[in-house]
Design an enzyme around this catalytic site. Structure first.
Site, PDB file in Angstrom:
ATOM      1  N   ASP A 101      -3.117  -2.344 -14.006  1.00 16.20           N
ATOM      2  CA  ASP A 101      -3.534  -2.466 -12.508  1.00 16.20           C
ATOM      3  C   ASP A 101      -3.593  -3.864 -12.070  1.00 16.20           C
ATOM      4  O   ASP A 101      -4.200  -4.608 -12.734  1.00 16.20           O
ATOM      5  CB  ASP A 101      -5.356  -2.015 -12.867  1.00 16.20           C
ATOM      6  CG  ASP A 101      -5.365  -0.409 -13.125  1.00 16.20           C
ATOM      7  OD1 ASP A 101      -4.216   0.101 -13.571  1.00 16.20           O
ATOM      8  OD2 ASP A 101      -6.607   0.078 -12.817  1.00 16.20           O
ATOM      9  N   LYS A 165      -5.432   2.378  -5.213  1.00 13.97           N
ATOM     10  CA  LYS A 165      -6.576   2.469  -5.847  1.00 13.97           C
ATOM     11  C   LYS A 165      -7.676   1.846  -5.163  1.00 13.97           C
ATOM     12  O   LYS A 165      -7.363   0.796  -4.594  1.00 13.97           O
ATOM     13  CB  LYS A 165      -6.551   1.934  -7.375  1.00 13.97           C
ATOM     14  CG  LYS A 165      -7.683   1.709  -8.145  1.00 13.97           C
ATOM     15  CD  LYS A 165      -7.486   0.965  -9.291  1.00 13.97           C
ATOM     16  CE  LYS A 165      -8.856   0.517 -10.120  1.00 13.97           C
ATOM     17  NZ  LYS A 165      -8.694  -0.449 -11.269  1.00 13.97           N
ATOM     18  N   LYS A 201      -6.096   6.487  -7.341  1.00 15.15           N
ATOM     19  CA  LYS A 201      -7.252   6.251  -8.423  1.00 15.15           C
ATOM     20  C   LYS A 201      -8.473   5.871  -7.678  1.00 15.15           C
ATOM     21  O   LYS A 201      -8.333   4.968  -6.728  1.00 15.15           O
ATOM     22  CB  LYS A 201      -6.653   5.220  -9.281  1.00 15.15           C
ATOM     23  CG  LYS A 201      -7.928   4.794 -10.417  1.00 15.15           C
ATOM     24  CD  LYS A 201      -7.511   3.908 -11.304  1.00 15.15           C
ATOM     25  CE  LYS A 201      -8.686   3.282 -12.281  1.00 15.15           C
ATOM     26  NZ  LYS A 201      -8.223   2.270 -13.266  1.00 15.15           N
TER      27      LYS A 201
END
Length: 253
Positions: A101, A165, A201
């Site tokens: 990430d 995300k 996400k």
């Protein structure tokens, strides 16, 4: 992606594959990190999401389990140079991570330098893909306008992001920025932005089971869940009363 059955009918194991169990608080001791990584495996979460310095602690614990390592790079601000981000990425890849990430540079997004954002992200995403590691790009959505979120989504997808995300969970901002994280409305916007070209996400403020199940039914692909909230959203323990300290997880997604 829409689930094949309602989330309320899923077992705890089926629900756990939606979870990146967040173990990111900077004050965690090595023993606390080990404990929470063990919990991630116990709950059968998709990954334990950790800082790079925790990889050597997590790797032997998760070896042979169904839980992988998701490492954060240039977290939580995304303001390092591209060369620094690439160096961090290559070091983590050498350690055998499963997912990565990375935070998109907030100032560049707000300044409209989207090509620079895209190039910066691609420099990290390309070596990850060469190693078979998917990348999630984090937007600090609480500090961005809808048009800025749409713009950085396009830049991230163009750079090859596997997931887009919401939020880091660490942004405090000012009174001008409400900290909502993965609200239903924000996740719906991110799914609209992704339009099937990337997964979504949600992270930040997912602390109760009803919210967690609702996002799964809406078609979210993954969620970052704070270490205290994982057993709650899985239905393994009862939630503490509203306002109780057990649910205060600032900086833990």
């Amino acid at each position: 992606m829409k689930p094949i059955k309602p989330a309320a009918e899923m077992t705890a194991d089926e629900l756990a594959v939606y979870i990146d169990h967040s173990v990111l608080k900077p004050e965690f001791t090595p023993d606390e990190i080990r404990h929470e990584v063990e919990n991630a495996a116990l709950y059968k979460c998709k990954t334990a999401c950790i800082n790079p310095s925790a990889i050597e602690l997590a790797a032997p614990i998760l070896a042979g389990t169904d839980t992988g390592i998701c490492v954060v790079v240039d977290f939580p601000f995304g303001c390092s140079s591209t060369a620094s981000k690439v160096a961090q990425t290559m070091i983590t890849l050498e350690q055998g991570i499963q997912e990565l990430d990375i935070v998109a540079n907030l100032g560049w997004i707000r300044g409209g330098e989207l090509k620079r954002v895209e190039d910066d992200l691609r420099a990290v995403i390309d070596p990850c893909h060469a190693a078979g590691v998917p990348v999630k790009v984090i937007f600090e959505t609480d500090a961005l306008t809808i048009s800025q979120i749409k713009a950085v989504a396009e830049a991230s997808i163009a750079a090859g992001a596997d997931f887009i995300k919401t939020s880091t969970g660490f942004y405090t901002g000012t009174n001008m920025h409400e900290k909502t994280g993965a609200s239903d409305e924000m996740v719906a916007l991110m799914m609209e932005c992704a339009a099937g070209r990337a997964k979504v996400k949600g992270s930040g403020s997912i602390r109760d089971r009803a919210h967690f199940l609702r996002l799964i039914d809406a078609g979210i692909d993954r969620m970052g869940i704070g270490y205290r909230s994982t057993p709650i959203v899985l239905g393994l323990v009862e939630a503490a009363p509203a306002g109780a300290s057990a649910l205060v997880e600032a900086g833990s997604y």
